[in-house]
Design a protein around this motif. Structure first.
Motif, mmCIF file in Angstrom:
data_model
loop_
_atom_site.group_PDB
_atom_site.id
_atom_site.type_symbol
_atom_site.label_atom_id
_atom_site.label_comp_id
_atom_site.label_asym_id
_atom_site.label_seq_id
_atom_site.Cartn_x
_atom_site.Cartn_y
_atom_site.Cartn_z
ATOM 1 N N HIS A 288 0.819 -1.213 0.000
ATOM 2 C CA HIS A 288 0.000 0.000 0.000
ATOM 3 C C HIS A 288 0.854 1.263 0.000
ATOM 4 C CE1 HIS A 288 -3.318 2.670 0.785
ATOM 5 N NE2 HIS A 288 -2.771 3.080 1.921
ATOM 6 N N HIS A 289 2.053 1.200 0.605
ATOM 7 C CA HIS A 289 2.955 2.361 0.606
ATOM 8 C C HIS A 289 3.224 2.837 -0.817
ATOM 9 C CE1 HIS A 289 4.851 0.739 4.592
ATOM 10 N NE2 HIS A 289 3.712 1.376 4.813
ATOM 11 N N VAL A 290 3.280 1.886 -1.748
ATOM 12 C CA VAL A 290 3.594 2.207 -3.141
ATOM 13 C C VAL A 290 2.324 2.395 -3.963
ATOM 14 C CG1 VAL A 290 4.850 1.472 -5.200
ATOM 15 C CG2 VAL A 290 5.701 0.819 -2.927
ATOM 16 N N THR A 291 1.413 1.443 -3.864
ATOM 17 C CA THR A 291 0.264 1.456 -4.782
ATOM 18 C C THR A 291 -0.733 2.571 -4.488
ATOM 19 O OG1 THR A 291 -0.849 -0.226 -3.449
ATOM 20 C CG2 THR A 291 0.419 -0.981 -5.368
ATOM 21 N N PHE A 307 -10.192 -1.285 -10.232
ATOM 22 C CA PHE A 307 -8.753 -1.124 -10.084
ATOM 23 C C PHE A 307 -8.434 -0.440 -8.754
ATOM 24 C CE2 PHE A 307 -4.917 1.490 -10.719
ATOM 25 C CZ PHE A 307 -4.014 0.564 -11.220
ATOM 26 N N ARG A 308 -9.132 0.666 -8.499
ATOM 27 C CA ARG A 308 -8.900 1.405 -7.250
ATOM 28 C C ARG A 308 -9.278 0.573 -6.029
ATOM 29 N NH1 ARG A 308 -11.095 5.658 -10.332
ATOM 30 N NH2 ARG A 308 -13.115 5.422 -9.283
ATOM 31 N N GLN A 309 -10.379 -0.183 -6.156
ATOM 32 C CA GLN A 309 -10.817 -1.001 -5.026
ATOM 33 C C GLN A 309 -9.771 -2.063 -4.683
ATOM 34 O OE1 GLN A 309 -14.622 -2.993 -5.432
ATOM 35 N NE2 GLN A 309 -14.268 -4.225 -3.602
ATOM 36 N N LEU A 310 -9.227 -2.699 -5.697
ATOM 37 C CA LEU A 310 -8.214 -3.731 -5.470
ATOM 38 C C LEU A 310 -7.010 -3.158 -4.730
ATOM 39 C CD1 LEU A 310 -8.255 -5.609 -8.904
ATOM 40 C CD2 LEU A 310 -8.754 -6.639 -6.682
ATOM 41 N N LEU A 311 -6.571 -1.971 -5.169
ATOM 42 C CA LEU A 311 -5.318 -1.426 -4.646
ATOM 43 C C LEU A 311 -5.482 -0.543 -3.412
ATOM 44 C CD1 LEU A 311 -3.345 -0.638 -7.933
ATOM 45 C CD2 LEU A 311 -3.203 -2.650 -6.442
ATOM 46 N N ILE A 315 -6.404 -4.671 -0.838
ATOM 47 C CA ILE A 315 -4.976 -4.795 -0.537
ATOM 48 C C ILE A 315 -4.730 -5.063 0.953
ATOM 49 C CG2 ILE A 315 -4.578 -2.322 -0.085
ATOM 50 C CD1 ILE A 315 -2.053 -2.533 -1.726
ATOM 51 N N HIS A 316 -5.637 -4.567 1.798
ATOM 52 C CA HIS A 316 -5.457 -4.727 3.242
ATOM 53 C C HIS A 316 -5.965 -6.082 3.743
ATOM 54 C CE1 HIS A 316 -4.184 -0.588 3.515
ATOM 55 N NE2 HIS A 316 -5.293 -0.187 2.925
ATOM 56 N N LYS A 317 -6.567 -6.859 2.827
ATOM 57 C CA LYS A 317 -7.170 -8.136 3.246
ATOM 58 C C LYS A 317 -6.428 -9.343 2.687
ATOM 59 C CE LYS A 317 -11.658 -5.856 2.678
ATOM 60 N NZ LYS A 317 -12.859 -5.819 1.831
ATOM 61 N N THR A 318 -5.452 -9.103 1.822
ATOM 62 C CA THR A 318 -4.826 -10.226 1.126
ATOM 63 C C THR A 318 -3.529 -10.679 1.783
ATOM 64 O OG1 THR A 318 -3.986 -10.997 -1.009
ATOM 65 C CG2 THR A 318 -3.560 -8.696 -0.459
ATOM 66 N N ALA A 319 -3.261 -11.981 1.676
ATOM 67 C CA ALA A 319 -1.986 -12.525 2.153
ATOM 68 C C ALA A 319 -0.992 -12.612 0.998
ATOM 69 C CB ALA A 319 -2.198 -13.912 2.760
ATOM 70 N N GLU A 320 -1.469 -12.346 -0.229
ATOM 71 C CA GLU A 320 -0.612 -12.421 -1.418
ATOM 72 C C GLU A 320 -0.699 -11.115 -2.197
ATOM 73 O OE1 GLU A 320 -0.923 -15.959 -3.789
ATOM 74 O OE2 GLU A 320 -1.796 -17.076 -2.120
ATOM 75 N N ALA A 323 0.031 -11.098 -6.052
ATOM 76 C CA ALA A 323 -1.026 -11.723 -6.857
ATOM 77 C C ALA A 323 -2.161 -10.722 -7.076
ATOM 78 C CB ALA A 323 -1.536 -12.986 -6.173
ATOM 79 N N LEU A 324 -2.476 -9.961 -6.033
ATOM 80 C CA LEU A 324 -3.518 -8.943 -6.169
ATOM 81 C C LEU A 324 -3.052 -7.823 -7.108
ATOM 82 C CD1 LEU A 324 -5.934 -7.697 -3.577
ATOM 83 C CD2 LEU A 324 -4.509 -5.954 -4.631
ATOM 84 N N PHE A 325 -1.783 -7.471 -7.007
ATOM 85 C CA PHE A 325 -1.215 -6.464 -7.921
ATOM 86 C C PHE A 325 -1.368 -6.919 -9.371
ATOM 87 C CE2 PHE A 325 2.317 -4.712 -10.380
ATOM 88 C CZ PHE A 325 2.247 -3.357 -10.064
ATOM 89 N N ASP A 326 -1.061 -8.190 -9.623
ATOM 90 C CA ASP A 326 -1.181 -8.727 -10.980
ATOM 91 C C ASP A 326 -2.633 -8.699 -11.445
ATOM 92 O OD1 ASP A 326 1.544 -9.167 -11.056
ATOM 93 O OD2 ASP A 326 1.389 -11.263 -10.419
ATOM 94 N N GLN A 327 -3.542 -8.944 -10.531
ATOM 95 C CA GLN A 327 -4.974 -8.919 -10.865
ATOM 96 C C GLN A 327 -5.368 -7.488 -11.296
ATOM 97 O OE1 GLN A 327 -7.398 -10.383 -7.648
ATOM 98 N NE2 GLN A 327 -9.314 -9.864 -8.664
ATOM 99 N N ALA A 328 -4.887 -6.506 -10.557
ATOM 100 C CA ALA A 328 -5.161 -5.115 -10.909
ATOM 101 C C ALA A 328 -4.531 -4.755 -12.256
ATOM 102 C CB ALA A 328 -4.649 -4.183 -9.817
ATOM 103 N N ALA A 329 -3.315 -5.244 -12.475
ATOM 104 C CA ALA A 329 -2.627 -4.945 -13.731
ATOM 105 C C ALA A 329 -3.383 -5.488 -14.931
ATOM 106 C CB ALA A 329 -1.205 -5.516 -13.703
ATOM 107 N N GLN A 330 -4.011 -6.664 -14.763
ATOM 108 C CA GLN A 330 -4.759 -7.271 -15.870
ATOM 109 C C GLN A 330 -5.907 -6.362 -16.334
ATOM 110 O OE1 GLN A 330 -4.026 -9.907 -17.776
ATOM 111 N NE2 GLN A 330 -2.128 -9.907 -16.577
ATOM 112 N N LEU A 331 -6.435 -5.576 -15.428
ATOM 113 C CA LEU A 331 -7.514 -4.654 -15.796
ATOM 114 C C LEU A 331 -7.023 -3.593 -16.776
ATOM 115 C CD1 LEU A 331 -9.160 -4.126 -12.272
ATOM 116 C CD2 LEU A 331 -10.105 -5.467 -14.171
#
Length: 335
Positions: A288-291, A307-311, A315-320, A323-331
């Motif tokens: 989150h510091h970066v995204t 996209f905004r919701q993911l990042l 982002i505060h709920k994921t252990a990976e 993987a979530l970053f990649d999901q956002a990137a796919q959008l």
């Protein structure tokens, strides 16, 4: 550390300030700057304002930390004691910064009480002493960012006197936020919106001081507007627009610097940050510091909300996080 990196220079061989992103508290930290640098090689980037007290009595290594990829890069200082500013300018030069900028524009109560920011416009002789002390301490440029006036001191004659005194102290580059600052009764946010923009006042300064470098700041939102202002001014500085709509920077090198380098897509901009984020996570940092600085990358097309919701939320709920970053990137694939 010697400052030996290559710089973008203007026609006089100086550090180019043709286009820059403004120093913004809580926003233009090292992660934000690294991200913006992926989009534009030539934009001059500024740190958040750092007070002399924080540098001299706090964790200076943390405040000065940056990646060499961020160059060209300027450190903005807040302070009003010449000897302290000179000492901080030396720290900035030793750390590799390309420029030191003195904040004479911030209107917040907190900094006023410490004689920092826009209140210094009432004390041009002191600002001149600060600039002279910094110039004598370092070989990198010393610049000033200021308003066109403050309440009770907003005549053009007073502004011209302010610029004239600081010029005599050796400052050659002024970034002019083309609004007055109202020091009593308005919040910092209101001070960015309520006092009217008066570009004509900044233009008069350029006419009266043709040999000075005058950079225009305040209310600029498009590269078309930048092109227009560059007919009058030596450079333009964008603040909030560059932060909320960072993909604007992807066109800066081609449109304002004549570069023929390929322009990154939004998806490629995301991918360029993946290794940096992985390294930050490995250091124990949070993604989150970066995204948090990348949320505007999806502005203007379908999928931006997700996209905004993911990042910003998921982002505060994921252990990976990657993987979530990649999901956002796919959008952003194909954009």
């Amino acid at each position: 550390m010697e400052n030996s990196h290559s710089q973008v220079t203007d026609f006089k061989g100086n550090l180019s300030r043709r286009f820059s992103v403004a120093p913004m508290m809580d926003w233009t930290d090292r992660h934000c700057r690294f991200f913006l640098r992926q989009l534009s090689a030539h934009t001059l980037l500024y740190t958040e304002m750092v007070t002399t007290g924080a540098l001299l009595h706090g964790d200076s290594a943390r405040f000065l930390r940056h990646d060499e990829a961020e160059y060209p890069l300027a450190l903005q200082l807040g302070g009003s004691v010449p000897a302290e500013l000179a000492a901080c300018a030396k720290l900035a030069e030793a750390a590799g910064y390309d420029e030191v900028n003195l904040n004479v524009g911030c209107p917040s109560d907190r900094v006023q009480n410490n004689m920092i920011g826009a209140c210094l416009m009432a004390h041009p002789t002191l600002v001149a002493e600060c600039v002279r002390a910094m110039r004598e301490a370092v070989s990198i440029p010393v610049t000033v960012k200021h308003r066109i006036g403050i309440d009770g001191r907003d005549s053009y004659a007073e502004l011209r006197d302010f610029v004239g005194q600081i010029c005599e102290a050796g400052c050659q580059s002024f970034t002019v936020h083309a609004r007055i600052a109202i020091l009593s009764g308005l919040s910092p946010k209101e001070n960015r919106e309520v006092p009217p923009l008066r570009y004509e006042v900044a233009a008069q300064i350029k006419r009266d001081f043709p040999d000075l470098e005058i950079i225009l700041n305040g209310g600029i939102k498009t590269l078309e507007a930048c092109q227009q202002h560059l007919q009058t001014f030596d450079g333009v500085m964008l603040g909030r627009e560059a932060y909320h709509n960072p993909y604007l920077l992807a066109q800066v090198d081609r449109q304002l610097f004549g570069s023929d380098a390929p322009m990154l897509s939004r998806f490629e901009a995301m991918q360029s940050m993946r290794g940096y984020i992985a390294a930050h996570l490995a250091e124990g940092g949070s993604m989150h510091h970066v995204t948090r600085h990348m949320l505007g990358l999806a502005q203007g097309f379908k999928g931006a909300r997700r996209f905004r919701q993911l990042l910003s939320v998921d982002i505060h709920k994921t252990a990976e996080p990657l993987a979530l970053f990649d999901q956002a990137a796919q959008l952003l694939q194909g954009h």
